[in-house]
Design a protein around this motif. Structure first.
Motif, mmCIF file in Angstrom:
data_model
loop_
_atom_site.group_PDB
_atom_site.id
_atom_site.type_symbol
_atom_site.label_atom_id
_atom_site.label_comp_id
_atom_site.label_asym_id
_atom_site.label_seq_id
_atom_site.Cartn_x
_atom_site.Cartn_y
_atom_site.Cartn_z
ATOM 1 N N LEU A 1 29.118 73.366 66.160
ATOM 2 C CA LEU A 1 30.189 74.322 66.445
ATOM 3 C C LEU A 1 30.745 74.847 65.128
ATOM 4 O O LEU A 1 31.065 74.069 64.228
ATOM 5 C CB LEU A 1 31.312 73.662 67.251
ATOM 6 N N ILE A 2 30.846 76.166 65.018
ATOM 7 C CA ILE A 2 31.431 76.816 63.839
ATOM 8 C C ILE A 2 32.700 77.538 64.274
ATOM 9 O O ILE A 2 32.689 78.304 65.234
ATOM 10 C CB ILE A 2 30.449 77.818 63.198
ATOM 11 N N ARG A 3 33.776 77.305 63.550
ATOM 12 C CA ARG A 3 35.046 77.982 63.834
ATOM 13 C C ARG A 3 35.243 79.095 62.821
ATOM 14 O O ARG A 3 35.198 78.868 61.604
ATOM 15 C CB ARG A 3 36.206 76.983 63.739
ATOM 16 N N THR A 4 35.453 80.322 63.293
ATOM 17 C CA THR A 4 35.595 81.456 62.386
ATOM 18 C C THR A 4 36.333 82.603 63.063
ATOM 19 O O THR A 4 36.474 82.628 64.295
ATOM 20 C CB THR A 4 34.206 81.953 61.918
ATOM 21 N N VAL A 5 36.796 83.523 62.250
ATOM 22 C CA VAL A 5 37.356 84.786 62.745
ATOM 23 C C VAL A 5 36.616 85.957 62.088
ATOM 24 O O VAL A 5 37.058 87.100 62.178
ATOM 25 C CB VAL A 5 38.869 84.890 62.443
ATOM 26 N N ASP A 6 35.505 85.655 61.440
ATOM 27 C CA ASP A 6 34.752 86.640 60.667
ATOM 28 C C ASP A 6 33.493 87.059 61.422
ATOM 29 O O ASP A 6 32.656 86.221 61.771
ATOM 30 C CB ASP A 6 34.377 86.043 59.308
ATOM 31 N N GLY B 1 44.189 83.382 69.518
ATOM 32 C CA GLY B 1 45.084 83.816 70.586
ATOM 33 C C GLY B 1 44.338 84.219 71.839
ATOM 34 O O GLY B 1 43.379 83.566 72.263
ATOM 35 N N LYS B 2 44.727 85.329 72.425
ATOM 36 C CA LYS B 2 44.100 85.791 73.662
ATOM 37 C C LYS B 2 42.676 86.295 73.444
ATOM 38 O O LYS B 2 41.920 86.474 74.402
ATOM 39 C CB LYS B 2 44.947 86.892 74.299
ATOM 40 N N ASP B 3 42.306 86.539 72.181
ATOM 41 C CA ASP B 3 40.959 87.005 71.867
ATOM 42 C C ASP B 3 40.000 85.860 71.544
ATOM 43 O O ASP B 3 38.841 86.100 71.204
ATOM 44 C CB ASP B 3 41.001 87.974 70.674
ATOM 45 N N PHE B 4 40.482 84.623 71.644
ATOM 46 C CA PHE B 4 39.626 83.481 71.328
ATOM 47 C C PHE B 4 38.551 83.316 72.398
ATOM 48 O O PHE B 4 38.808 83.457 73.597
ATOM 49 C CB PHE B 4 40.464 82.204 71.244
ATOM 50 N N ARG B 5 37.333 83.015 71.956
ATOM 51 C CA ARG B 5 36.226 82.807 72.890
ATOM 52 C C ARG B 5 35.122 82.017 72.200
ATOM 53 O O ARG B 5 35.062 81.954 70.973
ATOM 54 C CB ARG B 5 35.676 84.148 73.384
#
Length: 319
Positions: free
Chosen positions: A64-69, A95-99
């Motif tokens: 699992l990789i956590r990113t916003v990029d 937030g609401k855009d997390f998936r």
């Protein structure tokens, strides 16, 4: 702060293996073989994540990789072509855009060819270091790519650290760019398409294809990012070519993009610009003021009254 947090993680009592970076090296809370991790010369965090992904893939089946990029998502999908046994999930957004995004499933649907050259497509259509085509989004570019399978072979060639950008490559990429702006274009080159779209379709100059010279530089930026930097993201010590060979110039103590060898349009094509101001041009909304040009007789304002329209000289037979 990051160095402090990295050292603090080593003091955490956990049965899990914790690996983090500290400068060009990696440190961990348990002894590991870091031959393929340290020391490394990656400058960006997104490529370092791909390096750690390659190391983790040797021991794990699910990651699992956590990113916003978005760049990380693109690189992860491409990385699945090297790790087909792996399940790679991307925890994307906030937030609401997390998936959660299943990078392994996306890679399978795209196929090896498209998944492999996805980073080059991403850089070519615009990323953090490469400019985008004005008014052309990723969705539009993807739709055109889906209908132009011959572009995939060129993308594949250029995504693997090429030594040069050939005329044939430019011909294929130029055709792709023409279709981005005009799906039914029958023009033979981007300069012809640029002229046709500007004169026949009545578009603003900002919404037409770039010149062939500007496109050539754009392609070199995209290849340097997508074909050299990102293609070696899984390597501990990527070997990169000189940026000056791929559309960059060193000015004011930093690397800056080299746009084109052609002269600036505002200095050579002043007649293409005019404003619609009612009186004097004192507002920042004036088109001429925005680009630092004086008004001409083509403008609707009173400022251009001192610049008479230049009529072509007529030749007369004096015999």
């Amino acid at each position: 702060m990051f160095a402090f947090l990295a050292r603090y993680l080593l003091t955490v009592q956990s049965e899990k293996l914790i690996v983090t970076t500290q400068g060009p090296y990696v440190i961990s809370n348990k002894p590991i073989d870091d031959t393929n991790l340290s020391p490394r010369n990656h400058e960006e965090a997104d490529t370092r994540m791909m390096l750690h992904l390659a190391h983790a893939a040797e021991h794990c089946r699910r990651i699992l990789i956590r990113t916003v990029d978005t760049d990380v998502v693109v690189l992860s999908v491409a990385a699945m072509t090297r790790h087909p046994h792996l399940q790679l999930w991307i925890a994307m957004g906030a937030g609401k855009d997390f998936r959660y995004i299943a990078a392994h499933d996306i890679s399978k649907v795209l196929g090896v060819a498209k998944a492999q050259c996805l980073p080059l497509f991403h850089s070519f259509t615009g990323c953090d270091t490469v400019s985008c085509f004005n008014g052309i989004g990723k969705k539009t570019a993807w739709e055109v790519w889906s209908k132009c399978d011959h572009v995939t072979a060129t993308f594949q060639k250029l995504c693997c650290a090429p030594f040069e950008l050939t005329a044939n490559d430019m011909s294929v990429l130029g055709r792709f760019v023409m279709l981005l702006y005009d799906r039914g274009s029958n023009c033979h080159d981007v300069n012809s398409a640029r002229k046709y779209i500007f004169t026949k379709n009545g578009r603003q100059i900002e919404n037409i294809p770039p010149t062939s010279e500007a496109l050539f530089q754009h392609c070199k930026w995209a290849i340097y990012q997508g074909g050299h930097i990102w293609s070696q993201a899984h390597e501990r010590q990527p070997v990169l070519p000189d940026p000056s060979d791929w559309g960059w110039q060193f000015m004011d103590r930093q690397w800056q993009p080299f746009w084109t060898v052609l002269p600036q349009a505002s200095l050579t094509c002043r007649e293409l610009l005019k404003c619609a101001c009612k009186k004097e041009c004192r507002s920042k909304r004036c088109k001429c003021n925005k680009v630092g040009l004086k008004c001409t007789a083509l403008c609707s304002c009173v400022c251009g009254a001192d610049f008479p329209v230049q009529h072509p000289v007529q030749a007369f037979n004096t015999n």
